[in-house]
Design a protein around this motif. Structure first.
Motif, PDB file in Angstrom:
ATOM      1  N   SER A  42      31.227  42.444  34.825  1.00  0.00           N
ATOM      2  CA  SER A  42      31.911  42.619  36.101  1.00  0.00           C
ATOM      3  C   SER A  42      33.510  42.788  35.834  1.00  0.00           C
ATOM      4  CB  SER A  42      31.996  41.088  36.971  1.00  0.00           C
ATOM      5  OG  SER A  42      30.640  41.088  37.476  1.00  0.00           O
ATOM      6  N   VAL A  43      33.951  42.083  34.812  1.00  0.00           N
ATOM      7  CA  VAL A  43      35.554  42.184  34.347  1.00  0.00           C
ATOM      8  C   VAL A  43      35.522  43.786  33.924  1.00  0.00           C
ATOM      9  CG1 VAL A  43      37.370  41.422  32.643  1.00  0.00           C
ATOM     10  CG2 VAL A  43      35.876  39.798  33.960  1.00  0.00           C
ATOM     11  N   ALA A  44      34.625  44.096  32.829  1.00  0.00           N
ATOM     12  CA  ALA A  44      34.662  45.360  32.439  1.00  0.00           C
ATOM     13  C   ALA A  44      34.678  46.577  33.325  1.00  0.00           C
ATOM     14  CB  ALA A  44      33.649  45.555  31.224  1.00  0.00           C
ATOM     15  N   ASN A  45      34.031  46.440  34.258  1.00  0.00           N
ATOM     16  CA  ASN A  45      33.853  47.423  35.221  1.00  0.00           C
ATOM     17  C   ASN A  45      35.220  47.439  36.241  1.00  0.00           C
ATOM     18  OD1 ASN A  45      31.130  47.756  34.495  1.00  0.00           O
ATOM     19  ND2 ASN A  45      30.076  46.693  36.072  1.00  0.00           N
ATOM     20  N   GLY A  46      35.770  46.124  36.538  1.00  0.00           N
ATOM     21  CA  GLY A  46      36.894  46.035  37.249  1.00  0.00           C
ATOM     22  C   GLY A  46      38.239  46.902  36.268  1.00  0.00           C
ATOM     23  N   LEU A  47      38.083  46.534  35.069  1.00  0.00           N
ATOM     24  CA  LEU A  47      39.220  46.976  34.246  1.00  0.00           C
ATOM     25  C   LEU A  47      39.098  48.548  34.226  1.00  0.00           C
ATOM     26  CD1 LEU A  47      39.212  44.561  31.279  1.00  0.00           C
ATOM     27  CD2 LEU A  47      40.814  44.638  33.307  1.00  0.00           C
TER      28      LEU A  47
END
Length: 237
Positions: free
Chosen positions: A91-96
Motif C-alpha cells: 500500500s505504501v509503495a503504491n501510494g508513493l
C-alpha cells in the motif's frame, strides 16, 4: 540549510487499506467510532494541523465501501488514493508511486498508521524540525520499559530478552520519497518503512516518543484512546 517551510518539501501518507481483524469489529478499525468520529479522522486532523505538510495522502483499498459514508475535512491538502495492496508495504509503495507524480523524489514523506489516532500535531512538527536535514531520516519510537520474554512451542518461556537498548517502533516514519521507494522495491516483505531502509544498509534515527502514540489494535484500546483524546480537547479548550 533548507528551510522546513519550503513549499512541497514534506508530505504525509496514511496506509488505510487493512481490515484490523484483531479489533474484532465488523468495520475496519480505521472507521470505528471514537468520540463521535471514525478513528482515522483523528489521525487526519492531527496531520492537517501540521503547517509544514504540503499534502496528506490516504491510501485505501480499491474495494473500500466506508470512506464515502463520512464527512471529511475540506482542506485541499487531503487526497485519497484507492491503490491499497495486500500488505502495508504494498500500500505504501503504491501510494508513493502516485505521490511522486506531483512531488520531487527528494521530498520527504511521513508514513503514519491510520490507527495511531492520538498523535499530536506538535509531535509531528517537532519530528520534521529534527529530521529536516538528516541524511537518512528516522521514526518516532520509545524505549522498551518491560522485560521481554520469548515463548516456546510449549507455551512456556524459552528466553528472556535483555531490554537494554531496545526501542519500540512507532510512526510517523520519515524518509525521502525516492529512497523509500527504492528500499521497498528491493525489500517488499518488511513490516515497516524503517525496516526497508535498514535493509539497504542505512541507519534511521530514533526520535523519542511516548506511550500515548500507541496503535489501536484491541477493543480495550478504544477506551484508552477516548480518554487521551478527551483530555487533549479539555487542555485546548
Amino acid at each position: 540549510m533548507t528551510s522546513i517551510h519550503t513549499p512541497e518539501r514534506f508530505h504525509a501518507l496514511i496506509p488505510a487499506a487493512g481490515s484490523g481483524s484483531r479489533m474484532g469489529h465488523e468495520q475496519p478499525k480505521q472507521y470505528i467510532d471514537l468520540l463521535g468520529r471514525p478513528v482515522i479522522r483523528h489521525t487526519i486532523d492531527a496531520l492537517l494541523g501540521v503547517s509544514a505538510l504540503a499534502s496528506v495522502w490516504v491510501v485505501l483499498s480499491p474495494e473500500d465501501e466506508h470512506w464515502d459514508q463520512f464527512v471529511w475535512p475540506a482542506d485541499p491538502r487531503l487526497k485519497v488514493l484507492r491503490v491499497g495492496g495486500p500488505s502495508r508495504a504494498a500500500s505504501v509503495a503504491n501510494g508513493l508511486a502516485r505521490i511522486v507524480e506531483s512531488a520531487s523524489a527528494d521530498s520527504w514523506v511521513l508514513v503514519h498508521d491510520a490507527a495511531r489516532a492520538c498523535i499530536s500535531s506538535a509531535q509531528v512538527s517537532a519530528m520534521i524540525e529534527t529530521l529536516a536535514d538528516d541524511p537518512v531520516g528516522g521514526l518516532l519510537a520509545m524505549p522498551v520499559a518491560d522485560t521481554l520474554k520469548r515463548i516456546g512451542a510449549d507455551g512456556r518461556v524459552a528466553q528472556t530478552i535483555p531490554r537494554a537498548g531496545l526501542w519500540q517502533a512507532q510512526t510517523p516514519q520519515m524518509f525521502r520519497i525516492g529512497m523509500l521507494r527504492a528500499a521497498l522495491a528491493a525489500h517488499p516483505d518488511v513490516t515497516d518503512e524503517a525496516g526497508a531502509i535498514e535493509a539497504i544498509g542505512l541507519k534511521p534515527r530514533l526520535i523519542e516518543s511516548d506511550a500515548t502514540n500507541f496503535k489501536l489494535t484491541f477493543p480495550q484500546d478504544l477506551a484508552m484512546a477516548a480518554r487521551l483524546l478527551g483530555s487533549q480537547v479539555k487542555e485546548n479548550a
